[in-house]
Design a protein around this motif. Structure first.
Motif, short mmCIF file in Angstrom:
data_model
loop_
_atom_site.label_atom_id
_atom_site.label_comp_id
_atom_site.label_asym_id
_atom_site.label_seq_id
_atom_site.Cartn_x
_atom_site.Cartn_y
_atom_site.Cartn_z
N TYR A 206 0.83 -1.21 0.00
CA TYR A 206 0.00 0.00 0.00
C TYR A 206 0.87 1.26 0.00
O TYR A 206 0.68 2.17 -0.79
CB TYR A 206 -0.93 -0.01 1.21
N LYS A 207 1.84 1.30 0.89
CA LYS A 207 2.69 2.48 1.00
C LYS A 207 3.50 2.70 -0.29
O LYS A 207 3.64 3.83 -0.76
CB LYS A 207 3.62 2.36 2.21
N MET A 208 4.03 1.62 -0.84
CA MET A 208 4.78 1.74 -2.09
C MET A 208 3.85 2.10 -3.24
O MET A 208 4.20 2.88 -4.12
CB MET A 208 5.53 0.44 -2.39
N GLY A 209 2.65 1.54 -3.20
CA GLY A 209 1.69 1.76 -4.29
C GLY A 209 1.23 3.19 -4.41
O GLY A 209 1.18 3.76 -5.50
N LYS A 210 0.93 3.81 -3.28
CA LYS A 210 0.45 5.19 -3.35
C LYS A 210 1.56 6.13 -3.82
O LYS A 210 1.30 7.12 -4.51
CB LYS A 210 -0.12 5.65 -2.02
N GLY A 211 2.81 5.79 -3.48
CA GLY A 211 3.93 6.60 -3.94
C GLY A 211 4.15 6.47 -5.43
O GLY A 211 4.51 7.44 -6.11
N ALA A 212 3.90 5.27 -5.97
CA ALA A 212 4.13 5.02 -7.39
C ALA A 212 2.99 5.54 -8.26
O ALA A 212 3.20 5.88 -9.43
CB ALA A 212 4.33 3.53 -7.62
N LYS A 213 1.78 5.61 -7.71
CA LYS A 213 0.61 5.95 -8.51
C LYS A 213 0.30 7.44 -8.54
O LYS A 213 -0.51 7.89 -9.34
CB LYS A 213 -0.62 5.20 -7.97
N SER A 214 0.93 8.24 -7.68
CA SER A 214 0.59 9.65 -7.58
C SER A 214 1.49 10.52 -8.46
O SER A 214 2.71 10.53 -8.32
CB SER A 214 0.72 10.12 -6.12
N LYS A 215 0.87 11.28 -9.36
CA LYS A 215 1.62 12.22 -10.20
C LYS A 215 2.17 13.37 -9.34
O LYS A 215 3.25 13.91 -9.63
CB LYS A 215 0.72 12.77 -11.30
N LEU A 216 1.44 13.74 -8.30
CA LEU A 216 1.90 14.78 -7.39
C LEU A 216 3.21 14.37 -6.74
O LEU A 216 4.19 15.14 -6.73
CB LEU A 216 0.85 15.05 -6.32
N LEU A 217 3.25 13.15 -6.18
CA LEU A 217 4.47 12.70 -5.52
C LEU A 217 5.62 12.53 -6.49
O LEU A 217 6.77 12.82 -6.16
CB LEU A 217 4.20 11.39 -4.77
N GLU A 218 5.30 12.10 -7.70
CA GLU A 218 6.35 11.98 -8.72
C GLU A 218 6.94 13.36 -9.02
O GLU A 218 8.16 13.52 -9.13
CB GLU A 218 5.77 11.37 -10.00
N MET A 219 6.10 14.35 -9.14
CA MET A 219 6.54 15.72 -9.40
C MET A 219 7.41 16.24 -8.26
O MET A 219 8.46 16.86 -8.49
CB MET A 219 5.33 16.63 -9.59
N LEU A 220 7.00 15.97 -7.03
CA LEU A 220 7.74 16.46 -5.87
C LEU A 220 9.07 15.74 -5.71
O LEU A 220 10.06 16.33 -5.27
CB LEU A 220 6.90 16.33 -4.60
N ARG A 221 9.12 14.47 -6.07
CA ARG A 221 10.40 13.75 -6.01
C ARG A 221 11.40 14.36 -6.98
O ARG A 221 12.59 14.51 -6.67
CB ARG A 221 10.19 12.26 -6.31
N VAL A 222 10.92 14.72 -8.17
CA VAL A 222 11.80 15.37 -9.15
C VAL A 222 12.23 16.74 -8.63
O VAL A 222 13.41 17.10 -8.68
CB VAL A 222 11.08 15.51 -10.51
N LYS A 223 11.29 17.50 -8.10
CA LYS A 223 11.57 18.84 -7.59
C LYS A 223 12.65 18.82 -6.52
O LYS A 223 13.55 19.68 -6.50
CB LYS A 223 10.29 19.45 -7.01
N HIS A 224 12.58 17.83 -5.63
CA HIS A 224 13.50 17.80 -4.49
C HIS A 224 14.69 16.86 -4.70
O HIS A 224 15.48 16.64 -3.77
CB HIS A 224 12.74 17.43 -3.22
N GLY A 225 14.81 16.30 -5.88
CA GLY A 225 15.98 15.49 -6.20
C GLY A 225 15.98 14.11 -5.59
O GLY A 225 17.05 13.54 -5.33
N ALA A 226 14.79 13.54 -5.36
CA ALA A 226 14.71 12.18 -4.81
C ALA A 226 14.70 11.17 -5.94
O ALA A 226 13.87 11.25 -6.86
CB ALA A 226 13.44 12.03 -3.97
N VAL A 227 15.61 10.24 -5.90
CA VAL A 227 15.69 9.19 -6.92
C VAL A 227 15.17 7.90 -6.31
O VAL A 227 15.69 7.43 -5.29
CB VAL A 227 17.13 8.99 -7.42
N ILE A 228 14.14 7.31 -6.94
CA ILE A 228 13.52 6.13 -6.36
C ILE A 228 13.56 4.96 -7.36
O ILE A 228 13.13 5.10 -8.50
CB ILE A 228 12.06 6.40 -5.97
N ASN A 229 14.07 3.84 -6.89
CA ASN A 229 14.01 2.59 -7.61
C ASN A 229 13.08 1.69 -6.80
O ASN A 229 13.48 1.13 -5.79
CB ASN A 229 15.40 1.97 -7.75
N MET A 230 11.81 1.59 -7.22
CA MET A 230 10.80 0.90 -6.42
C MET A 230 11.17 -0.54 -6.05
O MET A 230 10.99 -0.94 -4.90
CB MET A 230 9.44 0.94 -7.12
N PRO A 231 11.68 -1.36 -6.98
CA PRO A 231 12.07 -2.72 -6.59
C PRO A 231 13.11 -2.72 -5.47
O PRO A 231 13.04 -3.53 -4.54
CB PRO A 231 12.62 -3.32 -7.88
#
Length: 242
Positions: A206-231
């Motif tokens: 659930y926690k990983m899923g909401k992070g992967a499915k949200s365009k808002l969170l994807e935008m904020l990760r790019v904005k703040h320089g967070a690099v995520i490899n979900m696996p």
């Protein structure tokens, strides 16, 4: 309305005894910090499970008041000479009015630098929190947890993210809250992601899923320089749970 349930490890009500000085030594050692985890001590073994409810409606005002009161308790225990440099923020889904989720409040305790002082660490310990682990995405985002023992949130867990100024995780938490409370597209995007993720088999997915499915969170990760490899994130979290 309760939408669905998740399985989580059975929580133990007896927190481990922790020492502020020893914890600060862990925080100063990057390898020890990344390897530190109290998931088994706090949640028990994998066979012990209980249900957590995902609510389409949460008592926003009540939770807001509760988190504020916890903040007052924690800050009252911070050494007087350090109080001007720390800040308490209500974050997470329960800080967004109308957002569905669990009754697990989150707060952010911002400190001037990393590692935090013994005085700040002790303030959390004295309020009933225990350090569980650092965030997988940013080891300077320290997760302190507390089982709520009375009132309308009895049996639920509260997490305090202890982090320095301009921490990536902290900035994403703050921006998510502020944008969802002020911009309808952000609110609807995050809400949709959470509801879709609530169909997951367990709380980790659930926690990983909401992070992967949200365009808002994807935008904020790019904005703040967070690099995520979900696996890799999932693998790291599963390792912590073993």
């Amino acid at each position: 309305m309760v939408l669905c349930y998740f399985l989580l490890k059975k929580r133990k009500m007896n927190w481990p005894q922790q020492d502020a000085k020893e914890l600060r030594k862990v925080f100063q050692d990057p390898e020890k910090l990344k390897g530190f985890s109290l998931w088994k001590e706090i949640f028990g073994d994998r066979t012990g499970v209980e249900k957590i409810e995902f609510h389409m409606e949460l008592p926003y005002e009540q939770i807001k008041e509760f988190v504020s009161g916890m903040g007052e308790q924690v800050l009252s225990k911070v050494p007087e000479e350090e109080k001007g440099g720390v800040k308490w923020e209500h974050v997470g889904s329960t800080s967004i009015k109308g957002m569905p989720g669990t009754k697990y409040p989150d707060a952010l305790l911002i400190v001037p630098e990393f590692p935090p002082s013994e005085g700040v660490i002790q303030a959390l310990l004295d309020t009933g929190f225990a350090f569980c682990q650092c965030a997988v995405l940013d080891s300077q985002d320290l997760w302190f947890m507390h089982i709520i023992k009375e009132g309308f949130l009895k049996g639920n867990m509260m997490t305090v993210h202890l982090a320095p100024l301009n921490n990536i995780g902290a900035n994403i938490l703050l921006d998510t809250r502020d944008m969802c409370n002020s911009e309808d597209w952000a609110f609807q995007d995050y809400k949709k992601a959470k509801v879709e993720a609530s169909k997951a088999a367990n709380v980790l997915e659930y926690k990983m899923g909401k992070g992967a499915k949200s365009k808002l969170l994807e935008m904020l990760r790019v904005k703040h320089g967070a690099v995520i490899n979900m696996p890799k994130v999932m693998e790291a979290m599963n390792t912590k749970l073993e």
